[in-house]
Design a protein around this motif. Structure first.
Motif, short mmCIF file in Angstrom:
data_model
loop_
_atom_site.label_atom_id
_atom_site.label_comp_id
_atom_site.label_asym_id
_atom_site.label_seq_id
_atom_site.Cartn_x
_atom_site.Cartn_y
_atom_site.Cartn_z
N GLN A 4 -24.55 -43.29 -69.16
CA GLN A 4 -25.41 -43.30 -70.36
C GLN A 4 -24.50 -43.21 -71.57
OE1 GLN A 4 -28.94 -43.49 -70.60
NE2 GLN A 4 -28.42 -43.86 -72.74
N ALA A 146 -23.98 -38.45 -77.29
CA ALA A 146 -25.26 -38.68 -77.95
C ALA A 146 -26.41 -38.28 -77.04
CB ALA A 146 -25.38 -40.15 -78.36
N GLN A 147 -26.29 -38.60 -75.75
CA GLN A 147 -27.28 -38.19 -74.75
C GLN A 147 -26.51 -37.54 -73.59
OE1 GLN A 147 -29.26 -41.96 -74.02
NE2 GLN A 147 -30.93 -41.34 -75.35
N PRO A 148 -26.25 -36.24 -73.68
CA PRO A 148 -25.43 -35.58 -72.66
C PRO A 148 -26.06 -35.66 -71.27
CG PRO A 148 -25.77 -34.15 -74.56
CD PRO A 148 -26.69 -35.32 -74.72
N ASP A 150 -26.91 -34.31 -67.43
CA ASP A 150 -27.24 -33.02 -66.80
C ASP A 150 -26.07 -32.65 -65.89
OD1 ASP A 150 -28.15 -30.91 -65.28
OD2 ASP A 150 -30.07 -31.84 -64.78
#
Length: 192
Positions: A4, A146-148, A150
């Motif tokens: 991502q 920006a979108q870490p 999990d």
């Protein structure tokens, strides 16, 4: 492989036996307290607590490790990052132990002002060597993405996670047991 934007990972790429062999061989190397900084400016800091050893790319005992690192990096870089890298001279084996509350708070891996006239760290990789049942806490977090991702997604033993070296990340405090990992920094011509 999952990805991502600022990161990608290869879940359980190495098997348990490979990881245990890397740990066993790495424990035979000289160990030191982890430091922050380079050269004469390097110092032990309260925000980085771990024991480390360095593994050179020429050490035949780790040829399978370096082969796996290059193979996965080439795939990740081709598909996602497209960053010019051409060197991986060594990696760092790290132990994070709950006995000393092992951790490494938010940091980046690129030393912008370094002594190397030609190269910067450009792509970072962390290989999870420990079985996740052997420790608590200790998650690697990509905090600057920006979108870490999990952290539980790549906590499995043998998983590689890749991200650009300037991206902020951390190893959270180990609260029980020990966590072992490999950090690798693929270098390329200096950013201009």
């Amino acid at each position: 492989m999952s990805w991502q934007g600022d990161w990608c990972y290869f879940k359980s790429y190495l098997n348990k036996e490979d990881c245990e062999e890397i740990i066993a061989q790495a424990k035979l190397l000289p160990t030191q307290d982890a430091v922050v900084g380079l050269g004469e400016d390097a110092h032990v800091a309260e925000y980085r607590k771990s024991k480390i050893s360095f593994i050179q790319s020429t050490d035949w005992r780790f040829s399978k490790l370096f082969d796996a690192l290059w193979k996965t990096q080439m795939e990740a870089n081709k598909d996602f990052f497209n960053i010019h890298v051409n060197r991986l001279d060594f990696v760092q084996f790290a132990e994070y132990d709950s006995a000393y509350e092992g951790e490494y708070v938010d940091h980046t891996d690129t030393f912008w002002m370094n002594d190397d006239p030609t190269h910067h760290r450009k792509i970072s990789c962390v290989l999870q060597l420990s079985d996740p049942n052997d420790y608590e806490g200790g998650d690697l977090e990509i905090t600057g993405a920006a979108q870490p991702p999990d952290p539980k997604e790549y906590r499995d033993q043998g998983s590689f996670i890749y991200f650009p070296s300037p991206v902020m990340h951390r190893a959270n405090k180990v609260t029980a047991g020990k966590r072992y990992s490999i950090a690798a920094w693929f270098e390329g011509p200096k950013w201009t």
